[in-house]
Design a protein around this motif. Structure first.
Motif, PDB file in Angstrom:
ATOM      1  N   ALA A  77      37.912  30.837  31.195  1.00 41.42           N
ATOM      2  CA  ALA A  77      38.196  29.965  32.132  1.00 41.42           C
ATOM      3  C   ALA A  77      37.309  30.220  33.010  1.00 41.42           C
ATOM      4  CB  ALA A  77      39.463  29.933  32.373  1.00 41.42           C
ATOM      5  N   ASP A  78      35.958  29.917  33.432  1.00 37.06           N
ATOM      6  CA  ASP A  78      34.951  30.139  34.339  1.00 37.06           C
ATOM      7  C   ASP A  78      35.062  29.308  35.306  1.00 37.06           C
ATOM      8  OD1 ASP A  78      34.057  31.941  32.266  1.00 37.06           O
ATOM      9  OD2 ASP A  78      32.324  30.630  31.656  1.00 37.06           O
ATOM     10  N   MET A  79      34.788  29.836  36.556  1.00 30.17           N
ATOM     11  CA  MET A  79      34.392  29.250  37.772  1.00 30.17           C
ATOM     12  C   MET A  79      34.152  30.098  38.782  1.00 30.17           C
ATOM     13  SD  MET A  79      36.915  26.713  39.989  1.00 30.17           S
ATOM     14  CE  MET A  79      36.133  25.813  41.390  1.00 30.17           C
ATOM     15  N   THR A  80      32.760  29.876  39.348  1.00 32.19           N
ATOM     16  CA  THR A  80      32.213  31.041  40.299  1.00 32.19           C
ATOM     17  C   THR A  80      32.709  30.808  41.590  1.00 32.19           C
ATOM     18  OG1 THR A  80      30.117  29.734  40.439  1.00 32.19           O
ATOM     19  CG2 THR A  80      30.230  31.320  38.789  1.00 32.19           C
ATOM     20  N   ALA A  81      32.726  31.823  42.315  1.00 30.64           N
ATOM     21  CA  ALA A  81      33.103  31.508  43.829  1.00 30.64           C
ATOM     22  C   ALA A  81      32.479  30.636  44.759  1.00 30.64           C
ATOM     23  CB  ALA A  81      32.819  33.014  44.550  1.00 30.64           C
ATOM     24  N   ASP A  82      31.005  30.062  44.270  1.00 29.69           N
ATOM     25  CA  ASP A  82      30.438  29.128  45.063  1.00 29.69           C
ATOM     26  C   ASP A  82      30.854  27.669  44.561  1.00 29.69           C
ATOM     27  OD1 ASP A  82      29.167  29.428  42.847  1.00 29.69           O
ATOM     28  OD2 ASP A  82      27.379  29.709  43.838  1.00 29.69           O
ATOM     29  N   HIS A 144      30.565  36.649  39.064  1.00 28.68           N
ATOM     30  CA  HIS A 144      29.332  37.013  39.338  1.00 28.68           C
ATOM     31  C   HIS A 144      28.987  38.179  38.486  1.00 28.68           C
ATOM     32  CE1 HIS A 144      29.256  35.468  43.919  1.00 28.68           C
ATOM     33  NE2 HIS A 144      29.181  34.525  42.888  1.00 28.68           N
ATOM     34  N   ALA A 145      27.738  38.504  38.398  1.00 30.39           N
ATOM     35  CA  ALA A 145      27.356  39.448  37.176  1.00 30.39           C
ATOM     36  C   ALA A 145      27.499  40.901  37.458  1.00 30.39           C
ATOM     37  CB  ALA A 145      26.097  39.294  36.781  1.00 30.39           C
ATOM     38  N   PHE A 146      27.737  42.030  36.739  1.00 30.12           N
ATOM     39  CA  PHE A 146      27.946  43.249  37.018  1.00 30.12           C
ATOM     40  C   PHE A 146      26.788  43.914  36.737  1.00 30.12           C
ATOM     41  CE2 PHE A 146      32.121  41.840  37.689  1.00 30.12           C
ATOM     42  CZ  PHE A 146      32.919  42.754  38.100  1.00 30.12           C
ATOM     43  N   GLY A 152      21.219  34.447  35.135  1.00 27.12           N
ATOM     44  CA  GLY A 152      21.163  33.736  36.460  1.00 27.12           C
ATOM     45  C   GLY A 152      22.203  33.807  37.411  1.00 27.12           C
ATOM     46  N   LEU A 153      23.131  34.516  37.048  1.00 24.31           N
ATOM     47  CA  LEU A 153      24.312  34.652  37.961  1.00 24.31           C
ATOM     48  C   LEU A 153      23.966  35.652  39.314  1.00 24.31           C
ATOM     49  CD1 LEU A 153      27.173  35.332  35.225  1.00 24.31           C
ATOM     50  CD2 LEU A 153      26.984  33.173  36.478  1.00 24.31           C
ATOM     51  N   PRO A 154      24.722  35.437  40.406  1.00 24.73           N
ATOM     52  CA  PRO A 154      24.433  36.291  41.402  1.00 24.73           C
ATOM     53  C   PRO A 154      25.193  37.734  41.001  1.00 24.73           C
ATOM     54  CG  PRO A 154      25.487  34.164  42.261  1.00 24.73           C
ATOM     55  CD  PRO A 154      25.404  34.128  40.642  1.00 24.73           C
ATOM     56  N   THR A 155      24.716  38.592  41.604  1.00 28.39           N
ATOM     57  CA  THR A 155      25.000  39.957  41.132  1.00 28.39           C
ATOM     58  C   THR A 155      26.143  40.781  42.222  1.00 28.39           C
ATOM     59  OG1 THR A 155      22.832  40.252  40.217  1.00 28.39           O
ATOM     60  CG2 THR A 155      24.129  42.286  40.735  1.00 28.39           C
ATOM     61  N   VAL A 156      27.049  41.360  41.646  1.00 29.84           N
ATOM     62  CA  VAL A 156      27.974  42.035  42.467  1.00 29.84           C
ATOM     63  C   VAL A 156      27.578  43.406  42.663  1.00 29.84           C
ATOM     64  CG1 VAL A 156      30.298  42.997  42.347  1.00 29.84           C
ATOM     65  CG2 VAL A 156      29.982  40.958  41.214  1.00 29.84           C
ATOM     66  N   PRO A 157      27.498  43.972  44.013  1.00 32.31           N
ATOM     67  CA  PRO A 157      27.032  45.363  44.154  1.00 32.31           C
ATOM     68  C   PRO A 157      28.074  46.218  43.563  1.00 32.31           C
ATOM     69  CG  PRO A 157      27.254  43.946  46.256  1.00 32.31           C
ATOM     70  CD  PRO A 157      27.793  43.018  45.195  1.00 32.31           C
ATOM     71  N   ALA A 158      27.454  47.364  43.220  1.00 31.20           N
ATOM     72  CA  ALA A 158      28.368  48.423  42.435  1.00 31.20           C
ATOM     73  C   ALA A 158      29.443  48.791  43.271  1.00 31.20           C
ATOM     74  CB  ALA A 158      27.499  49.575  42.352  1.00 31.20           C
ATOM     75  N   HIS A 159      29.603  48.842  44.480  1.00 28.38           N
ATOM     76  CA  HIS A 159      30.932  49.297  45.436  1.00 28.38           C
ATOM     77  C   HIS A 159      31.768  48.415  45.315  1.00 28.38           C
ATOM     78  CE1 HIS A 159      28.296  47.089  48.526  1.00 28.38           C
ATOM     79  NE2 HIS A 159      29.704  46.989  49.146  1.00 28.38           N
ATOM     80  N   PRO A 182      45.836  44.284  31.069  1.00 25.00           N
ATOM     81  CA  PRO A 182      44.687  44.917  31.391  1.00 25.00           C
ATOM     82  C   PRO A 182      43.568  44.840  30.829  1.00 25.00           C
ATOM     83  CG  PRO A 182      46.304  46.104  30.060  1.00 25.00           C
ATOM     84  CD  PRO A 182      46.815  44.726  30.213  1.00 25.00           C
ATOM     85  N   TYR A 183      43.015  43.711  30.464  1.00 21.71           N
ATOM     86  CA  TYR A 183      41.720  43.548  29.631  1.00 21.71           C
ATOM     87  C   TYR A 183      40.961  42.789  30.714  1.00 21.71           C
ATOM     88  CZ  TYR A 183      45.289  44.164  25.989  1.00 21.71           C
ATOM     89  OH  TYR A 183      46.067  44.436  25.084  1.00 21.71           O
ATOM     90  N   PHE A 184      39.672  43.270  30.627  1.00 18.03           N
ATOM     91  CA  PHE A 184      38.505  42.687  31.339  1.00 18.03           C
ATOM     92  C   PHE A 184      37.276  42.258  30.776  1.00 18.03           C
ATOM     93  CE2 PHE A 184      34.767  43.159  34.115  1.00 18.03           C
ATOM     94  CZ  PHE A 184      35.068  42.267  35.144  1.00 18.03           C
ATOM     95  N   ARG A 185      36.822  40.893  30.810  1.00 19.05           N
ATOM     96  CA  ARG A 185      35.849  40.436  30.392  1.00 19.05           C
ATOM     97  C   ARG A 185      34.529  40.389  31.322  1.00 19.05           C
ATOM     98  NH1 ARG A 185      36.248  36.096  25.911  1.00 19.05           N
ATOM     99  NH2 ARG A 185      36.303  37.907  24.721  1.00 19.05           N
ATOM    100  N   PHE A 186      33.459  40.933  31.160  1.00 19.88           N
ATOM    101  CA  PHE A 186      32.272  40.939  32.038  1.00 19.88           C
ATOM    102  C   PHE A 186      31.727  39.480  31.937  1.00 19.88           C
ATOM    103  CE2 PHE A 186      32.458  45.522  31.312  1.00 19.88           C
ATOM    104  CZ  PHE A 186      32.371  46.005  32.475  1.00 19.88           C
ATOM    105  N   PRO A 187      31.647  38.904  33.287  1.00 23.06           N
ATOM    106  CA  PRO A 187      30.782  37.645  33.363  1.00 23.06           C
ATOM    107  C   PRO A 187      29.420  37.684  32.464  1.00 23.06           C
ATOM    108  CG  PRO A 187      31.861  38.292  35.427  1.00 23.06           C
ATOM    109  CD  PRO A 187      31.941  39.365  34.802  1.00 23.06           C
TER     110      PRO A 187
END
Length: 282
Positions: A77-82, A144-146, A152-159, A182-187
């Motif tokens: 269920a994708d929706m980016t912050a912008d 946002h991308a990790f 082409g996704l914006p990138t999340v800073p490591a911190h 407790p499951y996570f899928r990277f964008p």
């Protein structure tokens, strides 16, 4: 005579009083013991994989390739912050007809939801999260991308990576999702060791896939269905999308795929069941 009568009366009165004092009172009925309502057992923690080398978050791609023909259909269920202004202008990032089809077909499924999606569609997030047919998992807050160079996704800073995961869970709780897994899928499915290290403290298992449905931006439902059926094996995790604007053919593809998978002897399950089976075998 009056004296005698008074004495007799006094004696009778005294005798009556003594008789009354000596009369045994009926025993008091025992009071019923207070009922004790047993406490509800705490829900079992969903299965996860053990941390990877050097404490990195573990990565899960598929379940065991066993004769037990299980397959998990998963929906991002994708929706980016912008994308808020686009949603306000009428673009739809949800897909109620897809969710209705899964319910109609009685398909257990795992929905990887962004926190921003849950904020935009809180009623749907809550409905999905409270339906035992489904489980909600984490797809980051902002989508946002990790890593760099990820579709082409914006990138999340490591911190900020850990906070991305935690903020999504906060959004789920605010929407009324009671038990996000407790499951996570990277964008974009994009990750590296830096990303795995950054999210390890959250305790999640990173969930990828081994079958790409090809539903993103597709309009040919038959082609999507063929791609899924050609790729599925026992234990497969199929990635699809729950976004009308970006995956308009998904509902129709699901209606074609589910009966055929069942005809072939596959049992549709949630990701948690596949992870549980994989954890036992390790």
């Amino acid at each position: 005579m009056i004296t005698v009568l008074l004495r007799v009366t006094a004696v009778c009165a005294l005798g009556g009083a003594l008789a009354a004092c000596g009369t045994a009172q009926p025993p008091e009925a025992p009071r019923p013991a207070a009922s004790v309502v047993p406490a509800s057992p705490a829900p079992a923690r969903p299965p996860t994989l053990a941390p990877g080398p050097a404490g990195l978050a573990p990565v899960f791609e598929n379940g065991p390739r066993t004769p037990d023909r299980t397959v998990a259909l998963t929906f991002d269920a994708d929706m980016t912050a912008d994308q808020g202004p686009r949603a306000a202008a009428g673009e739809r990032f949800d897909n109620p007809r897809l969710i209705a089809a899964l319910r109609e077909l009685k398909v257990p499924a795992t929905v990887f939801m962004t926190g921003r999606w849950a904020e935009e569609y809180p009623d749907q997030a809550r409905s999905i999260g409270r339906d035992p047919l489904f489980e909600v998992a984490n797809h980051s807050y902002s989508h946002h991308a990790f890593t760099g160079d990820c579709y082409g996704l914006p990138t999340v800073p490591a911190h900020r990576m850990r906070a991305e995961v935690e903020r999504a869970y906060t959004a789920f709780r605010a929407a009324g999702v009671p038990d996000a897994k407790p499951y996570f899928r990277f964008p974009g499915g994009c990750y590296d060791q830096r990303a795995l290290r950054a999210i390890a403290a959250t305790g999640v298992t990173a969930v990828q896939w081994d079958v790409v449905s090809g539903d993103a931006f597709a309009t040919d439902a038959d082609a999507v269905a063929r791609q899924i059926l050609d790729g599925v094996r026992p234990g497969s995790v199929v990635v699809l999308h729950c976004t009308r604007s970006a995956a308009p053919a998904t509902e129709r593809a699901v209606r074609a795929v589910v009966p055929e998978l069942r005809r072939q002897g596959y049992r549709l399950v949630k990701v948690s069941e596949l992870i549980g089976a994989a954890a036992v075998r390790r």
